[in-house]
Write a protein that holds these residues in place. Structure first.
Motif: not given
Ligand SMILES: Nc1ncnc2c1ncn2[C@@H]1O[C@H](COP(=O)(O)OP(=O)(O)O)[C@@H](O)[C@H]1O
Ligand SMILES: [Mg+2]
Length: 527
Positions: A405-406, A408-409, A445, A449-450, A458, A463, A466, A470-472, A475
């Motif tokens: 996740n980090a 991807k951000a 990271d 940010g969110i 999240i 949810f 991206r 998968t949004g999993l 969770s």
């Molecule tokens: N480190 C992060 N920085 C920014 N947004 C994040 C981060 N970790 C999670 N998110 C947000 O939370 C959502 C859910 O994350 P996640 O459950 O891992 O599903 P996915 O990675 O498949 O989108 C992401 O789509 C993103 O919007």
């Protein structure tokens, strides 16, 4: 010892009893002191009055004597009778008239004639021409007041007494019985004591009434409200209007009950939501599991067929098409695999381990990915490290999710800071898992940010913001951490980055010495 017992008994009494006893004691003391002072004053008053009256009587008898003596027909026997008569009339006990030698010349008691009067007195009390002697004997019912008063000669006396003017020619002695005075005093004393008792009793009743009305009733109302609340009736409301302190108490009680009511409602709603969510998830999990199995087998067959077909086609464009088809099938397989993993969520197999080892392992899996995006990773791990009871594989899955996740951000690179701290109970304050000591893991990271409106969502399954997500990930991570009796939460500032914080309760440290063997000691210095 006795005093302590009394104090202990007193402190066990109700507030009303304590107040009534204290105030009544004070009133009692004040009234008693007042009565004693009044009694003293009235005693002095009565004594003073009797002295004045006796002096007045003495003067009267002296005048009578002079008047008789100046009369040419003066007769000693007749004067004695007059004296006797006046003595009885004035309610005196005895009257003696004596000459300069102190020898009785006339008396209401015949036997006293020619007897000497007792003139031995203190120096200051000596009988002089201007000053008489006053003496109270035995201030009781049987007592008496003795007054000795000088008889001073004047011009008319000179016919019989030489140089009589302004000289002391003798004196008069009066005995006043104290019985009537004493009785008057006794009556006034009774009246005083009786009034004092009446005041004390009346004020005790008044105090009790006031305390009951002002203190006890409102307190009882408060207690009633509290007892009702204790039994679960949270619709109680206490209304105390008069006393400002008790009104404050009542208001804060009402506010507290309102707060409890609100949080109870919130908890009930939360439970309701969680129940609905878990029902939904359970059936969803079942559904996903079934469907995934249904898809998996035909997909495997399609994959195998595509591989076989590729071997048969020679032309490169057909090879390319088949290659693309195989890649897409693999993507579907990957997704199905993820879905199955989510749907299964097997219970953790606990083992004593160190978090840093699992972190390193997860980092190792994501290392290539992170480095290819020019992301630096810094570790800071508290030593000695506190062990936890955890499922190693599941912990790694969580950490991997967070690393990915980090990554991807931070598409344009950045830094991931990993911190592991041992905390005593109260430092782990974000933890709903109680106040137990444990390990706090922070993965921070410097990504996008969110936004605050999506931050609460999240951790919800499916949810995602991206494309292709998968949004999993989060969770599943939350489910795993909850199964470890820990907590996970996110804090984020748009444009600055995100920190995911995990708390895991401490496990048994025995048998673990700084490292679980898989973690290189140089981990902390790793990029
Ligand atoms: N480190 C992060 N920085 C920014 N947004 C994040 C981060 N970790 C999670 N998110 C947000 O939370 C959502 C859910 O994350 P996640 O459950 O891992 O599903 P996915 O990675 O498949 O989108 C992401 O789509 C993103 O919007
Ligand atoms: Mg993810």
């Amino acid at each position: 010892m006795k005093r302590q017992k009394f104090l202990a008994r007193f402190s066990r009494q109700t507030l009303t009893v304590k107040l009534v006893i204290t105030v009544s004691t004070v009133v009692c003391l004040i009234v008693t002191i007042g009565v004693l002072v009044l009694m003293d004053v009235s005693y002095r008053g009565i004594a003073q009055t009797s002295v004045t009256t006796a002096l007045y009587h003495a003067q009267f008898l002296k005048n009578k004597l002079i008047e008789n003596m100046l009369d040419s027909t003066f007769n000693k026997e007749a004067f004695r009778e007059t004296l006797d008569f006046e003595t009885r009339r004035l309610g005196l006990k005895e009257v003696n008239v004596f000459n300069t030698e102190g020898v009785t010349r006339f008396s209401s008691i015949p036997e006293n004639i020619n007897k000497r009067i007792d003139l031995t007195a203190d120096q200051e009390d000596r009988l002089t021409p201007d000053k008489g002697m006053i003496h109270f004997s035995d201030m009781s019912r049987e007592g008496q007041l003795r007054i000795v008063h000088p008889i001073r000669g004047h011009a008319l006396c000179m016919s019989c007494h030489e140089n009589a003017q302004n000289k002391m020619l003798g004196g008069i002695e009066l005995f006043v019985p104290l019985k009537p005075i004493y009785e008057r005093f006794t009556v006034s004393r009774f009246i005083l004591i009786f009034s004092a008792l009446a005041i004390i009793i009346l004020s005790a009743i008044l105090i009790r009434w006031v305390v009951h009305k002002i203190v006890k009733r409102p307190i009882e109302r408060l207690i009633e409200g509290m007892e009702k609340a204790e039994k679960g009736h949270l619709d109680v409301k206490t209304a105390i209007k008069r006393d400002p302190d008790l009104r404050r108490l009542s208001n804060s009680f009402n506010t507290m009950i309102r707060g409890i009511r609100m949080s109870q409602r919130k908890i009930a709603e939360q439970h309701q939501r969680e129940l609905a969510q878990s029902n939904r998830l359970a059936s969803l999990g079942q559904f996903i599991s079934n469907i995934s199995h249904e898809i998996k087998n035909p997909l495997a067959a399609i994959g195998a067929t595509l591989h076989a077909l590729r071997g048969e086609f020679q032309s490169s464009d057909r090879q390319g098409i088949l290659g693309e088809l195989i890649r897409q099938v693999e993507r579907i397989e990957e997704t199905v695999h993820n879905l199955l993993r989510y749907a299964r969520q097997s219970p953790p197999r606990f083992k004593r381990c160190l978090v840093s080892g699992r972190l390193y392992h997860a980092y190792h899996l994501a290392e290539h990915h992170l480095k290819s995006q020019k992301i630096q990773t810094r570790f800071s791990i508290d030593k000695p490290e506190q062990a936890v009871n955890a499922d190693e594989g599941q912990l790694e899955q969580v950490f991997l999710n967070l690393f990915l996740n980090a990554a991807k951000a931070m598409p344009a690179g950045g830094t991931v800071s990993v911190r592991v701290r041992c905390v005593s109970g109260n430092q782990a304050d974000h933890s709903s898992a109680g106040r137990s000591p444990g390990v706090l893991i922070e993965i921070e990271d410097t990504g996008a940010g969110i936004p605050s409106d999506i931050l609460p969502k999240i951790f919800e399954p499916f949810f995602t913001t991206r494309e292709g997500g998968t949004g999993l990930g989060l969770s599943v991570s939350k489910g795993i951490i909850a199964a470890h009796k820990g907590t996970i939460h996110a804090a984020s500032t748009v444009g600055a980055g995100t920190t995911l914080t995990i708390f895991l309760p401490a496990g048994d440290n025995a048998g673990i010495s700084g490292s679980d063997g898989k973690m290189p000691l140089t981990l902390a210095e790793r990029p």
